[in-house]
Design a protein around this motif. Structure first.
Motif, PDB file in Angstrom:
ATOM      1  N   LYS A  53       2.288   0.986   7.701  1.00 46.04           N
ATOM      2  CA  LYS A  53       1.522   1.225   6.126  1.00 46.04           C
ATOM      3  C   LYS A  53       2.755   0.856   5.266  1.00 46.04           C
ATOM      4  O   LYS A  53       4.126   0.862   5.301  1.00 46.04           O
ATOM      5  CB  LYS A  53       1.779   2.714   6.228  1.00 46.04           C
ATOM      6  N   GLY A  54       2.314  -0.051   4.345  1.00 46.07           N
ATOM      7  CA  GLY A  54       2.947  -0.299   3.031  1.00 46.07           C
ATOM      8  C   GLY A  54       3.673  -1.840   3.262  1.00 46.07           C
ATOM      9  O   GLY A  54       4.310  -2.276   2.521  1.00 46.07           O
ATOM     10  N   VAL A  87      -1.630  -3.665  -3.064  1.00 44.98           N
ATOM     11  CA  VAL A  87      -0.808  -3.243  -4.235  1.00 44.98           C
ATOM     12  C   VAL A  87       0.250  -4.036  -4.762  1.00 44.98           C
ATOM     13  O   VAL A  87       1.003  -4.433  -3.573  1.00 44.98           O
ATOM     14  CB  VAL A  87      -0.733  -1.809  -4.424  1.00 44.98           C
ATOM     15  N   PRO A  88       0.558  -4.541  -5.789  1.00 44.49           N
ATOM     16  CA  PRO A  88       1.835  -5.218  -6.208  1.00 44.49           C
ATOM     17  C   PRO A  88       3.131  -4.482  -5.587  1.00 44.49           C
ATOM     18  O   PRO A  88       3.057  -3.265  -5.838  1.00 44.49           O
ATOM     19  CB  PRO A  88       1.740  -5.510  -7.535  1.00 44.49           C
ATOM     20  N   ASP A  89       4.038  -4.985  -5.057  1.00 48.10           N
ATOM     21  CA  ASP A  89       5.345  -4.635  -4.714  1.00 48.10           C
ATOM     22  C   ASP A  89       6.181  -4.265  -5.996  1.00 48.10           C
ATOM     23  O   ASP A  89       5.991  -4.961  -7.072  1.00 48.10           O
ATOM     24  CB  ASP A  89       6.070  -5.415  -3.769  1.00 48.10           C
ATOM     25  N   GLU A  90       6.884  -3.060  -5.878  1.00 46.35           N
ATOM     26  CA  GLU A  90       7.422  -2.450  -7.263  1.00 46.35           C
ATOM     27  C   GLU A  90       8.689  -3.493  -7.454  1.00 46.35           C
ATOM     28  O   GLU A  90       8.972  -3.888  -8.374  1.00 46.35           O
ATOM     29  CB  GLU A  90       7.820  -1.154  -7.008  1.00 46.35           C
ATOM     30  N   LYS A  91       9.239  -4.235  -6.405  1.00 44.42           N
ATOM     31  CA  LYS A  91      10.468  -4.973  -6.467  1.00 44.42           C
ATOM     32  C   LYS A  91       9.942  -6.080  -6.654  1.00 44.42           C
ATOM     33  O   LYS A  91      10.996  -7.159  -7.448  1.00 44.42           O
ATOM     34  CB  LYS A  91      11.180  -4.816  -5.261  1.00 44.42           C
ATOM     35  N   ASP A  92       8.987  -6.895  -6.342  1.00 42.83           N
ATOM     36  CA  ASP A  92       8.524  -8.285  -6.618  1.00 42.83           C
ATOM     37  C   ASP A  92       7.149  -8.172  -6.678  1.00 42.83           C
ATOM     38  O   ASP A  92       6.260  -8.144  -6.020  1.00 42.83           O
ATOM     39  CB  ASP A  92       8.888  -8.922  -5.178  1.00 42.83           C
ATOM     40  N   ARG A  93       6.712  -8.091  -8.008  1.00 43.93           N
ATOM     41  CA  ARG A  93       5.161  -8.014  -8.422  1.00 43.93           C
ATOM     42  C   ARG A  93       4.206  -9.344  -7.832  1.00 43.93           C
ATOM     43  O   ARG A  93       3.157  -9.266  -7.927  1.00 43.93           O
ATOM     44  CB  ARG A  93       4.997  -8.384  -9.897  1.00 43.93           C
ATOM     45  N   SER A  95       4.501 -10.123  -4.800  1.00 45.44           N
ATOM     46  CA  SER A  95       4.128  -9.666  -3.306  1.00 45.44           C
ATOM     47  C   SER A  95       3.228  -8.495  -3.510  1.00 45.44           C
ATOM     48  O   SER A  95       3.258  -7.659  -4.471  1.00 45.44           O
ATOM     49  CB  SER A  95       5.552  -9.357  -2.685  1.00 45.44           C
ATOM     50  N   ARG A  96       2.375  -8.468  -2.364  1.00 43.47           N
ATOM     51  CA  ARG A  96       1.472  -7.425  -2.355  1.00 43.47           C
ATOM     52  C   ARG A  96       1.673  -6.697  -0.955  1.00 43.47           C
ATOM     53  O   ARG A  96       1.707  -7.066   0.250  1.00 43.47           O
ATOM     54  CB  ARG A  96      -0.202  -7.846  -2.395  1.00 43.47           C
ATOM     55  N   ASN A  97       1.658  -5.115  -1.119  1.00 40.02           N
ATOM     56  CA  ASN A  97       1.786  -4.447   0.026  1.00 40.02           C
ATOM     57  C   ASN A  97       0.518  -3.891   0.465  1.00 40.02           C
ATOM     58  O   ASN A  97      -0.457  -3.684  -0.408  1.00 40.02           O
ATOM     59  CB  ASN A  97       2.606  -3.114  -0.266  1.00 40.02           C
ATOM     60  N   LEU A  98       0.199  -3.525   1.753  1.00 39.24           N
ATOM     61  CA  LEU A  98      -1.106  -3.089   2.291  1.00 39.24           C
ATOM     62  C   LEU A  98      -0.974  -1.608   2.846  1.00 39.24           C
ATOM     63  O   LEU A  98      -0.233  -1.208   3.546  1.00 39.24           O
ATOM     64  CB  LEU A  98      -1.315  -4.044   3.432  1.00 39.24           C
ATOM     65  N   SER A  99      -2.094  -1.155   2.659  1.00 39.56           N
ATOM     66  CA  SER A  99      -2.444   0.124   3.122  1.00 39.56           C
ATOM     67  C   SER A  99      -3.827   0.346   3.426  1.00 39.56           C
ATOM     68  O   SER A  99      -4.602  -0.191   2.780  1.00 39.56           O
ATOM     69  CB  SER A  99      -1.862   1.136   2.444  1.00 39.56           C
ATOM     70  N   LEU A 100      -4.088   1.357   4.357  1.00 39.70           N
ATOM     71  CA  LEU A 100      -5.728   1.802   4.508  1.00 39.70           C
ATOM     72  C   LEU A 100      -6.037   2.760   3.503  1.00 39.70           C
ATOM     73  O   LEU A 100      -5.081   3.785   3.140  1.00 39.70           O
ATOM     74  CB  LEU A 100      -5.692   2.110   6.049  1.00 39.70           C
ATOM     75  N   THR A 101      -7.142   2.753   3.260  1.00 38.43           N
ATOM     76  CA  THR A 101      -7.994   3.775   2.455  1.00 38.43           C
ATOM     77  C   THR A 101      -8.469   4.789   3.454  1.00 38.43           C
ATOM     78  O   THR A 101      -8.659   4.623   4.846  1.00 38.43           O
ATOM     79  CB  THR A 101      -8.993   3.094   1.669  1.00 38.43           C
ATOM     80  N   THR A 102      -8.934   5.699   2.860  1.00 39.35           N
ATOM     81  CA  THR A 102      -9.550   6.871   3.757  1.00 39.35           C
ATOM     82  C   THR A 102     -10.769   6.196   4.516  1.00 39.35           C
ATOM     83  O   THR A 102     -10.689   6.535   5.780  1.00 39.35           O
ATOM     84  CB  THR A 102     -10.125   7.970   3.018  1.00 39.35           C
ATOM     85  N   SER A 103     -11.428   5.394   3.841  1.00 37.00           N
ATOM     86  CA  SER A 103     -12.587   4.791   4.540  1.00 37.00           C
ATOM     87  C   SER A 103     -11.956   3.686   5.449  1.00 37.00           C
ATOM     88  O   SER A 103     -12.657   3.424   6.760  1.00 37.00           O
ATOM     89  CB  SER A 103     -13.288   3.874   3.573  1.00 37.00           C
ATOM     90  N   GLY A 104     -11.061   3.090   5.562  1.00 35.25           N
ATOM     91  CA  GLY A 104     -10.429   2.143   6.384  1.00 35.25           C
ATOM     92  C   GLY A 104     -10.017   2.939   7.593  1.00 35.25           C
ATOM     93  O   GLY A 104     -10.074   2.591   8.881  1.00 35.25           O
ATOM     94  N   GLN A 105      -9.325   3.996   7.445  1.00 35.59           N
ATOM     95  CA  GLN A 105      -9.035   4.755   8.636  1.00 35.59           C
ATOM     96  C   GLN A 105     -10.144   5.472   9.391  1.00 35.59           C
ATOM     97  O   GLN A 105     -10.066   5.318  10.641  1.00 35.59           O
ATOM     98  CB  GLN A 105      -8.211   6.102   8.008  1.00 35.59           C
ATOM     99  N   GLU A 106     -11.295   5.678   8.560  1.00 36.60           N
ATOM    100  CA  GLU A 106     -12.483   6.412   9.209  1.00 36.60           C
ATOM    101  C   GLU A 106     -13.027   5.301  10.122  1.00 36.60           C
ATOM    102  O   GLU A 106     -13.469   5.483  11.266  1.00 36.60           O
ATOM    103  CB  GLU A 106     -13.461   6.859   8.077  1.00 36.60           C
TER     104      GLU A 106
END
Length: 147
Positions: A53-54, A87-93, A95-106
């Motif tokens: 995650k992230g 979503v853009p990384d807070e430290k390096d705009r 870069s993009r960080n990844l996470s699952l949505t609720t739908s993705g988890q489902e």
């Protein structure tokens, strides 16, 4: 008459064999995941994103031994379906960080029986000894061939 003997793949080509085996295995997983609207590539990406995650796109590409551009191209349909957030990384705009949505988890949970069925089919065909040997051999090969 054209002589194709110099352009044809040699019968001992390791790459050809691995690609053919990968396609055959992918076909089995894709058949079992198709009722859930996923391919094995998509299912695997969702699983990795849940596990890490992230994680950034570049770091995930490295873990998957994959080009970041190819990974991004494979992530786009999952993002459009609302399964993944990039979503853009807070430290390096850049870069993009990844996470699952609720739908993705489902969908990952819902499709698990399809993945299990594909796993079982391959285990049954290969047999437990061959299955374990293949996993160990391929894992070792991935490490040994690291640049």
């Amino acid at each position: 008459m054209i002589d194709n003997s110099k352009t044809e793949m040699k019968p001992d080509c390791i790459c050809l064999r691995f690609r053919k085996a990968a396609r055959r295995v992918s076909q089995i997983y894709d058949q079992h995941l198709e009722p859930y609207g996923l391919t094995i590539t998509q299912y695997g990406l969702l699983g990795h994103i849940r596990r890490y995650k992230g994680i950034g796109v570049g770091a995930l590409a490295e873990k998957l031994v994959m080009d970041p551009t190819t990974l991004t191209r494979n992530l786009r349909p999952l993002e459009r379906k609302g399964f993944v957030l990039m979503v853009p990384d807070e430290k390096d705009r850049r870069s993009r960080n990844l996470s699952l949505t609720t739908s993705g988890q489902e969908i990952l949970n819902t499709a698990r029986p399809g993945w299990n069925a594909a796993q079982e089919k391959i285990r049954t065909v290969l047999g437990s000894d061959t299955n374990k040997m293949m996993i160990d051999t391929i894992d070792q090969m991935i490490e040994d061939l690291r640049e």
